[in-house]
Design an enzyme around this catalytic site. Structure first.
Site, PDB file in Angstrom:
ATOM      1  N   HIS A 125      23.071 -31.237  25.460  1.00 51.28           N
ATOM      2  CA  HIS A 125      22.587 -31.468  24.100  1.00 51.28           C
ATOM      3  C   HIS A 125      22.892 -32.876  23.613  1.00 51.28           C
ATOM      4  CE1 HIS A 125      22.506 -26.865  23.136  1.00 51.28           C
ATOM      5  NE2 HIS A 125      21.485 -27.259  23.874  1.00 51.28           N
ATOM      6  N   THR A 126      23.432 -33.712  24.490  1.00 49.04           N
ATOM      7  CA  THR A 126      23.608 -35.115  24.143  1.00 49.04           C
ATOM      8  C   THR A 126      22.253 -35.811  24.013  1.00 49.04           C
ATOM      9  OG1 THR A 126      24.693 -37.181  24.776  1.00 49.04           O
ATOM     10  CG2 THR A 126      23.808 -35.840  26.559  1.00 49.04           C
ATOM     11  N   ASP A 171      25.420 -39.271  27.166  1.00 50.44           N
ATOM     12  CA  ASP A 171      26.796 -39.745  27.067  1.00 50.44           C
ATOM     13  C   ASP A 171      27.696 -38.641  26.513  1.00 50.44           C
ATOM     14  OD1 ASP A 171      26.221 -39.638  24.322  1.00 50.44           O
ATOM     15  OD2 ASP A 171      25.828 -41.785  24.185  1.00 50.44           O
ATOM     16  N   SER A 177       9.518 -19.409  37.052  1.00 45.85           N
ATOM     17  CA  SER A 177       8.827 -18.351  36.292  1.00 45.85           C
ATOM     18  C   SER A 177       8.518 -18.776  34.860  1.00 45.85           C
ATOM     19  CB  SER A 177       9.658 -17.061  36.293  1.00 45.85           C
ATOM     20  OG  SER A 177      10.964 -17.286  35.798  1.00 45.85           O
ATOM     21  N   HIS A 221      16.157 -23.042  30.958  1.00 49.63           N
ATOM     22  CA  HIS A 221      15.521 -21.784  30.556  1.00 49.63           C
ATOM     23  C   HIS A 221      14.922 -21.062  31.754  1.00 49.63           C
ATOM     24  CE1 HIS A 221      15.233 -21.945  25.954  1.00 49.63           C
ATOM     25  NE2 HIS A 221      16.094 -22.865  26.319  1.00 49.63           N
ATOM     26  N   ASP A 222      14.480 -21.810  32.736  1.00 52.69           N
ATOM     27  CA  ASP A 222      13.949 -21.187  33.949  1.00 52.69           C
ATOM     28  C   ASP A 222      15.050 -20.464  34.705  1.00 52.69           C
ATOM     29  OD1 ASP A 222      12.084 -20.589  36.021  1.00 52.69           O
ATOM     30  OD2 ASP A 222      12.849 -22.280  37.181  1.00 52.69           O
ATOM     31  N   GLY A 233      16.265 -16.276  37.627  1.00 56.23           N
ATOM     32  CA  GLY A 233      16.748 -17.306  38.528  1.00 56.23           C
ATOM     33  C   GLY A 233      15.860 -18.537  38.502  1.00 56.23           C
ATOM     34  N   ASN A 259      11.814 -19.290  23.739  1.00 52.73           N
ATOM     35  CA  ASN A 259      11.208 -20.404  24.461  1.00 52.73           C
ATOM     36  C   ASN A 259      10.266 -21.225  23.588  1.00 52.73           C
ATOM     37  OD1 ASN A 259      12.495 -19.929  26.951  1.00 52.73           O
ATOM     38  ND2 ASN A 259      11.037 -18.296  27.448  1.00 52.73           N
ATOM     39  N   ASP A 319      13.239 -20.095  39.653  1.00 52.92           N
ATOM     40  CA  ASP A 319      12.063 -19.788  40.474  1.00 52.92           C
ATOM     41  C   ASP A 319      10.747 -20.225  39.838  1.00 52.92           C
ATOM     42  OD1 ASP A 319      11.826 -17.980  38.415  1.00 52.92           O
ATOM     43  OD2 ASP A 319      11.491 -16.227  39.694  1.00 52.92           O
ATOM     44  N   ARG A 327      15.809 -28.981  29.463  1.00 53.27           N
ATOM     45  CA  ARG A 327      15.835 -27.664  28.806  1.00 53.27           C
ATOM     46  C   ARG A 327      14.932 -26.674  29.544  1.00 53.27           C
ATOM     47  NH1 ARG A 327      13.061 -25.838  23.215  1.00 53.27           N
ATOM     48  NH2 ARG A 327      14.201 -23.896  22.886  1.00 53.27           N
TER      49      ARG A 327
END
Length: 324
Positions: free
Chosen positions: A187-188, A247, A75, A65-66, A71, A90, A73, A61
């Site tokens: 999200h598995t 899965d 951040s 989110h990065d 991009g 976040n 990077d 995750r």
């Protein structure tokens, strides 16, 4: 019969093109400048995973989110009063200590060489692999960004987004409907707070009803896990059946009306995304799960290439949480 199925699987996968590195990245970027870089990241992730297998979802995750803000990077790793990490979207991000641990070791061995952005991309791959998911060569060569602003996180997909909104946000990053559904399959593994989906259980349209797209069995189960009058911080697995195993159960849950997040369940209500979900969830169409594994590699390589900084752009941070 089993041999025939394997032949079909092999032929089908041969017809699917494998994603190529983009944005100036290449596999083995550190082969001469820091040959042990990938092995150090791997061993670090393994050590933390052994203590807490749920950290895998956190690292995956964190990378997602990065990449969707400024991009890929690094951040998201920067600390500060107005940094990305402070944004509501976040809230609950974790796995920072794993990246810091790997960075400390790499700086001792190869100072100023391996970027935090690459460490995060490698750690995300290793997390999937350790969770019984696919493995793939990660193109590297990213440099770290110098900008991290909470005000820019609106580009992140939200659990409340409709399929059209999700589609628009993914398209803005060069990703298509297949990438949208495939990457949602992450999200598995992982968990979420009740407060992010409890409205679906008790007050979906502000009239005290539940989300009609939820199956009755899922509604009863989720209501037992998320009581109505609490602070909503209870944790619920995004894939109740196999929360730490990478899965295709996530897609089966969406197909059967058992998706936890509204944005996930909405994938079944759109004809285009439903077809992709159906292909992954089906035993034969999904090629016993191998179709999702293969496509996930491709989509991760595509996502990991979003707006990367290479060459002389950005910097190589000495500490991942702060700009040099």
């Amino acid at each position: 019969m089993e041999i025939n199925v394997l032949i079909v699987i092999s032929l089908s996968l041969m017809l699917i093109p494998f994603a190529k590195p983009q944005g100036g990245l290449k596999t083995g970027f550190y082969s001469s400048t820091c040959p042990k870089a990938e092995a150090i990241v791997r061993s670090t992730v393994e050590a933390h995973f052994k203590d807490d297998p749920t950290v895998a979802a956190g690292l995956l995750r964190l990378h997602f989110h990065d990449c969707f803000v400024e991009g890929c990077d690094g951040s998201i790793l920067i600390k500060g009063k107005s940094a990305e990490i402070t944004a509501l979207a976040n809230l609950g991000l974790r796995g920072f200590e794993v990246i810091d641990d790997a960075k400390t070791q790499l700086e001792a061995l190869c100072p100023g060489v391996v970027s935090c952005a690459d460490i995060l991309a490698l750690a995300a791959r290793d997390s999937v692999d350790l969770s019984d998911g696919p493995n793939w060569p990660v193109p590297t060569g990213r440099r770290d960004g110098r900008v991290s602003l909470a005000s820019k996180v609106s580009s992140l997909p939200s659990p409340l987004d409709s399929v059209d909104t999700q589609r628009s946000k993914f398209a803005a990053k060069g990703l298509d409907d297949k990438d949208l559904v495939t990457l949602s399959g992450a999200h598995t593994i992982g968990q979420t707070d009740c407060r992010f989906f409890r409205y679906r259980l008790y007050n979906f349209t502000a009239t005290g009803n539940s989300d009609p797209s939820l199956s009755q069995s899922a509604l009863a189960q989720f209501q037992s896990l998320c009581p109505k009058n609490t602070d909503g911080t209870e944790r619920v697995a995004l894939d109740i059946d196999s929360p730490t195993k990478f899965d295709v159960n996530y897609f089966k849950n969406v197909r059967d009306g058992n998706g936890v997040l509204e944005s996930d369940q909405r994938l079944w209500g759109d004809p285009t995304t439903q077809k992709i979900v159906r292909n992954y969830a089906g035993t034969f169409r999904g090629l016993l799960g191998l179709r999702f594994d293969f496509e996930f590699k491709n989509s991760m390589i595509q996502m990991s290439s979003i707006e990367v900084k290479t060459g002389t752009q950005g910097e190589i941070r000495k500490v991942c949480s702060m700009i040099n």
